[in-house]
Every structure is written in C-alpha cells, then in structure tokens.
Design an enzyme around this catalytic site. Structure first.
Site: not given
Length: 709
Positions: A450, A515
């Site tokens: 990430d 997301d």
C-alpha cells in the site's frame, strides 16, 4: 542479429502486430516518424524514400525557410516551436542543443540512435521498439560529456499524430472514483496532464488518446500514449498553428532533481504509443504485450479474500479464523491479512514503520492464523506500507532524519502519516530487513503493498527534491524482495488505484483498482482500467451488502457478477452473510473458476452503447471458439426497453450457442422468448443484428456463455 549501419541515408521500417512504424534517420538527424499506424506490408527502399519525401510539408508564409523536422525528441533548432524534447542548461548555457547522430543500431524490432552535440557537451541515446503486440515504445537518455554540471529540467518523447485525429480522451478521478473518462476537442495549444503527487495518482491520465472524432470501442483510429513511471509524470497532446500534432510524455522533474556531473547519464522512462482501430484494438495491444512478458502471472489467479472491510483494525484470532473457515468452504484460495497486525497499529494514527508483529494482539505471533489458513488449503498474504511512517512510531522517534521533508520542516500530514525516504541507504536497508524477516518467517506468498498518501514537499532533509530517487528506490526494494523470494506476488495498492502504470507492473502482479468496491462504481472503473491492463491484473472483489464507501445496498449477484471478469476476490464479513447469500456466492466462485482461463486470456470486448444505463462487455477466446459476455444494468432508463444487445468480434461464419447464466434463485429476471429456443446464431448475426436482452432490475448483471457448435 542487430546490425550497425551508417547513420546517413537511413529509413527504417519496423512492423509487428498489425502496426508499422517508419522512421526517417537520414542526414545524421534524430529519428523522425514518417508513419505510425496500420501495417504497410513490405516496402522497398525506393518506396520508403518516396513515403518519407511525401511527408515533407510545404513551407507556409512567415514560417522557417526550411521544412520543420519533428524528431521523437523534438528539437527547437530544427524549427519546432512546440514543447522541446530536452530542456536543460549548464548555468544558463547550452539550453538549445543541436544533435548529430553518430551511430545507428538497427534490429528487426528496435533501433538505437546515438547522437551528440560537441559544442553543448551533451550526448543522447534514443531507443525505439515495436513490441510483439504492435505497441511502440521509446525512451531517451542524456549524458553530460563536458566539464561542469548540466541540469536536466525535462526529457520528453513526442509521437506525431495525423491531423484527422482531433479528439482527446484521457482519465480523471479521485479517491474511490478512479479512471473517470473525459473527452475534449484537440485545439491549437496544449492539453497537458501533469502528475505531481509522487505516485501515479487516482486522477492520472493513464492512457492519453487522440483519435478521429467520434471514435469508440469498435472503430475509429486512435493514437494513445502512456508514460510508464510511478512518480511525477506528464502526458500531453499538442496542436500547433502549423497543424502539426503530437502526443507524448515523460517524467516530470522537480527543480534540481537531475544534475549531471561529467560523464553522468539520466534516462527517462519508457513512453508507450498504442495505435488501434477503436479503443478495444488499442487496449488489446497493451494486454497482449503484458501477457507476453516472462514475469506475467502464469498460474490461475487465486480467488482471494481480504479481511480489511470485515475487521479493519480489530484483529482477533478467533474471528479471523472463523472468516478463513467460511472462505475456504466457499472455494477461496488466498487469504490476506490487512493493516493492523504490527506494533502499535490499533488505528491509522500510529505504528507505520514498526514492522514487528504486535505481541499484545498476536501473543503467539502470526503462526496460528497462518497455519490454519494453510491447513484449509489457502495461500497466506500480508499487508505492508513500506514507503510510509507515522510520526507516532518507534522508527520515527529513532530516525526523524529519514522522513522526507523540505527546508527542515515536515510536510502536511495525510492520513496521519509521512513518507519514509528510501533513498537514504540506512532507511532502505531497515525496511528491506524487516520485510525479509516477516516474509521469510511465515513463508508469505503475497504482499498487498500500500501507499496511502501523496508525496508533498518530498525531499531530503536540508537538501533537494527526491521524488525521482524515491521512485527508483521503491522499484529496487520490490525487485530485491522478488529476488529473495522468487515465488512472492505483490499487489500494487495506493489509496486504492493511485499507482496503476506499466512501470510498477514490472515489479507487481496485480493492482487494486479502487478502495471503493461498490459494484455500480466498479462497473465503470473496471471498464476503463482495462484500457491499459487485462482483467487478470485487476483486483475485483465482492463488497459488503451495504457498501462501506457509498452506503448503497446491492444484491450479492450484482456484487459478484461485477467482480467476475477481474482477479476475483471477497472483501466482506462472511459471518454477516445469510445461508442463501453464501450459496449464491459459492455458485459465482465456481462460475469464475470455470471461466477463469477464458476471462484471463481472451480478447477484451466492450460494446458501444447509446443508453447510459446499460453496459455490454465480454471476452472472446483468441481462436473465437468460445466467449463470455455480460449485460449489466446500472440504472433505470427513460424507456422500458433499450433494444437489442450485440456480441462483437466472434467469427462471422461460425454458428454459436448462446446460453444465459442465471446464478441464484428468486431473481426478478424476465427472459425473452429466444431463451427457450435453440439459441444458435451465426457470429455475423450476433454482431450485426443482436438479441433482445432479459428485463432485469437496476444494478444487475447477466452473464452469457457463447460456444461454437
């Protein structure tokens, strides 16, 4: 074998994948594009010369007295008044070099031109390749051959596009809404898309395409560019008052990032050019090339569960074990433990950088959950954010000098975190050691990598800007881990889909599209992310019933049907699923496994639709013997029926059986009459005439199996 030829009087014709690139390298000049587009077949030297001469424009009034020559690295001294290929200076001097080619290496699919300007003390190397799929890519390198420092401000590749290409398509977006298409006319001036976020960006242009007005998925010539770089970058399309047009890109350098001492070289990123007859043809060139790489995933993409939206930071062994057991019963093949497993990480305010298993949460380490997951027959993956650090962490307290900053002040926080300067050798070594230790101890097969903030004021403490070095260090960290763990797979996640580019794909095995896994949003995001990447590289998960980002509610079949075409996964607390939902989800997983080879190896098809509430898309096998198509309803039209659907790119002479696939029970799907008939049609009929679709509610997707008979 490559051959070195004298640089004078050279015309080079490279061709592959239905594309031709003709380059004019005569008179010791940097290569200039004569033709980039549809394959021209075999051409004699005389025909190439005639073609090159036919490309020379007549000089108009009040222009330079000689025709302007536009090289792939455009040169102002040749009369070009658009963006120059090389911008730089030596303390204000040597800012307009005039290069002469000294060597030209020509291969069947590649040329390398070496050139120099002895007065300016500069040399350049220009590499151009035509890849097997018909993609073209080019990159330039500049070397300082004189005394003193030469500062590089910009190194830009520019591909000429014909005057009939007058419409621009690229992408905008933001967190949770990546790759939103936008169109505009190409007018005199510059359409420029700069990425200054230190990462590719949720709003990145991705593929900047210039095409014939009205081009669509099926037809209309298009010429697109993609800058393969994960740091600051640029895409642009430019039209001059002369009518000359280019599309190009390169790295966007911050002030002073590249200062070359004597003998030092800066090489820019690859800039890819993709011609196609329609956007699908263009996209397939990217897909075929990616699939041809030796590092492209060769094993079936495992059905994945990521626990983030199920538990967030609330890590509890019993709960996570129960989730693993439920997933295994459904047919899941990979289990990923997300953020929250390391020291001090009970929320997103602290702990980043302290890559040690949190003993308070995991007193026996990760072994119990890893062992249980493996006993259930699943792989185990783990979340890291290696380039980031919280100020509230042991690492930041021990080494505040490792935090990127400008002029001795910390940048504004984002998600309560700062950026760790991986260009500092000690910081790089620390992260590498901790990741190596964790991955090695638990045999981690998969890392969700990430990157949850933009790089603002990203520099060395007390020094200059450092995005360029940070980007290279990140690639080096990924590459080193892959060398140490050859079977390791890495997912590129960056606040969702903010690091999606072909350079990071040299080191990673899939991307997290967004997301936001609301299927209504994902229908569009999948559709347009596939302009660059094939479905098997797109993380596509089944969301919770009530979406955590948008608050919308969707049936499990719409959520799963939307995820089917990508790298299928789940991001849902399965303990909240009903028995009916579990059975339905298991059926979708079984269907995905049945179709996986086709979905992840065939030709992408997206049908041009007039009604915005319907999307039709699919995948056709390379041999055209089978296909999977999807009809998605994404809203309510102003009319009760929006007409027939067509299935494109099948073999026109072959007869196909079309079988609708309705997963689950109790759905309000009203079938048309033909569903109860023979359901056999020719490929030509399916493309030219089409079929009436079922009547379905909004937010629904119906797959169709198409098989040659």
């Amino acid at each position: 074998m490559p051959t070195t030829t004298p640089p004078a009087h050279d015309l080079v014709h490279l061709s592959a994948g239905g594309v031709s690139l003709v380059l004019d390298c005569r008179d010791r000049a940097l290569p200039a594009v004569v033709h980039w587009g549809a394959a021209l077949g075999e051409l004699t030297d005389a025909e190439l010369a005639a073609l090159a001469d036919a490309d020379v424009a007549v000089v108009a009034n009040n222009e330079a007295d000689v025709p302007v020559r536009l090289a792939l690295l455009p040169e102002p001294h040749r009369g070009w008044t658009g963006r120059p290929g090389l911008s730089g200076h030596r303390d204000g001097r040597d800012w307009s070099p005039a290069f002469t080619v000294t060597a030209l290496e020509v291969d069947v699919d590649r040329i390398v031109a070496e050139a120099e300007d002895t007065t300016a003390g500069l040399a350049v190397r220009l590499t151009v390749e035509v890849l097997v799929s018909g993609l073209v890519r080019a990159r330039a390198a500049v070397t300082n051959t004189a005394d003193g420092v030469y500062t590089v401000d910009d190194l830009t590749i520019a591909f000429p596009v014909p005057s009939r290409a007058r419409e621009v398509l690229d992408f905008a977006g933001h967190w949770g809404k990546e790759r939103t298409p936008q169109r505009r006319a190409l007018v005199v001036g510059t359409h420029e898309r700069d990425g200054r976020k230190g990462r590719t960006g949720a709003d990145a242009a991705t593929v900047l395409t210039v095409g014939e007005p009205g081009f669509g998925f099926a037809r209309g010539e298009v010429w697109g560019v993609h800058t393969a770089w994960s740091g600051n970058h640029r895409h642009f399309a430019e039209r001059l008052a002369t009518g000359r047009q280019v599309a190009g890109g390169g790295e966007l350098l911050l002030p002073g990032e590249v200062r070359l001492g004597t003998g030092e070289t800066y090489e820019g990123p690859w800039v890819y050019g993709a011609w196609g007859d329609g956007l699908d043809d263009q996209a397939r060139r990217f897909h075929r090339w990616l699939r041809s790489r030796p590092q492209h995933p060769s094993t079936p993409r495992p059905v994945t569960i990521n626990v983030w939206e199920a538990v967030y930071f609330d890590h509890d062994l019993a709960r996570l074990t129960d989730l693993a057991e439920r997933a295994a019963r459904l047919g899941v093949e990979r289990y990923v433990l997300d953020d929250g497993w390391f020291r001090g990480r009970r929320d997103d305010h602290a702990g980043l950088g302290d890559w040690y298993v949190d003993e308070d949460v995991w007193p026996d380490g990760l072994g119990p959950i890893v062992d249980r997951v493996r006993a259930l027959g699943m792989e185990f993956g783990l979340w890291f954010e290696p380039e980031m650090v919280n100020e509230d962490s042991d690492l930041a307290r021990a080494h505040p000098e490792w935090i990127m900053q400008a002029d001795g002040r910390l940048p504004v926080r984002s998600r309560d975190q700062q950026v760790l300067n991986l260009a500092v050798p000690e910081a790089f070594a620390h992260v590498l050691e901790r990741m190596t230790a964790i991955i090695g101890e638990y045999g981690i097969e998969y890392v969700k990598w990430d990157h949850n903030r933009d790089l603002v004021e990203a520099g060395h403490p007390g020094g200059g800007a450092a995005v360029h070095e940070q980007t290279l260090a990140t690639y080096r960290l990924m590459a080193t881990l892959k060398e140490r763990f050859p079977a390791l797979e890495i997912e590129s996640c960056s606040s969702g889909g903010a690091r999606v580019d072909l350079a990071v794909l040299e080191h990673t095995d899939r991307v997290w599209v967004s997301d936001d896994i609301d299927p209504s949003e994902r229908q569009q995001m999948h559709r347009w992310t596939q302009q660059l990447l094939p479905p098997e590289l797109l993380g596509a998960h089944v969301a919770s019933g009530v979406n955590h980002t948008t608050g919308r509610s969707h049936d499990v079949s719409f959520r799963a049907g939307t995820a089917l075409i990508g790298h299928f996964g789940i991001e849902w607390d399965l303990a909240q699923a009903t028995e009916d939902e579990e059975r339905t989800l298991a059926s979708w997983i079984a269907l995905h496994k049945e179709w996986r080879a086709l979905l992840h190896g065939g030709l992408l098809v997206r049908v041009d639709e007039v009604d915005p509430t319907r999307l039709v898309y699919g995948v056709v096998a390379e041999d055209r013997r089978q296909a999977a198509f999807f009809v998605a309803s994404t809203g309510r039209s102003e009319v009760s029926g929006v007409g027939r659907v067509v299935f494109r790119d099948l073999d026109p002479e072959t007869r196909y059986r079309v079988d609708p696939v309705v997963v689950g029970e109790g759905h309000d799907v009203r079938p048309p009459t033909w569903w109860s008939g023979d359901r056999v049609f020719t490929g030509r009929t399916l493309e030219q005439v089409g079929l009436q679709p079922p009547l379905v509610p909004a937010d629904w997707v119906v797959p169709f199996r198409v098989t040659a008979v």
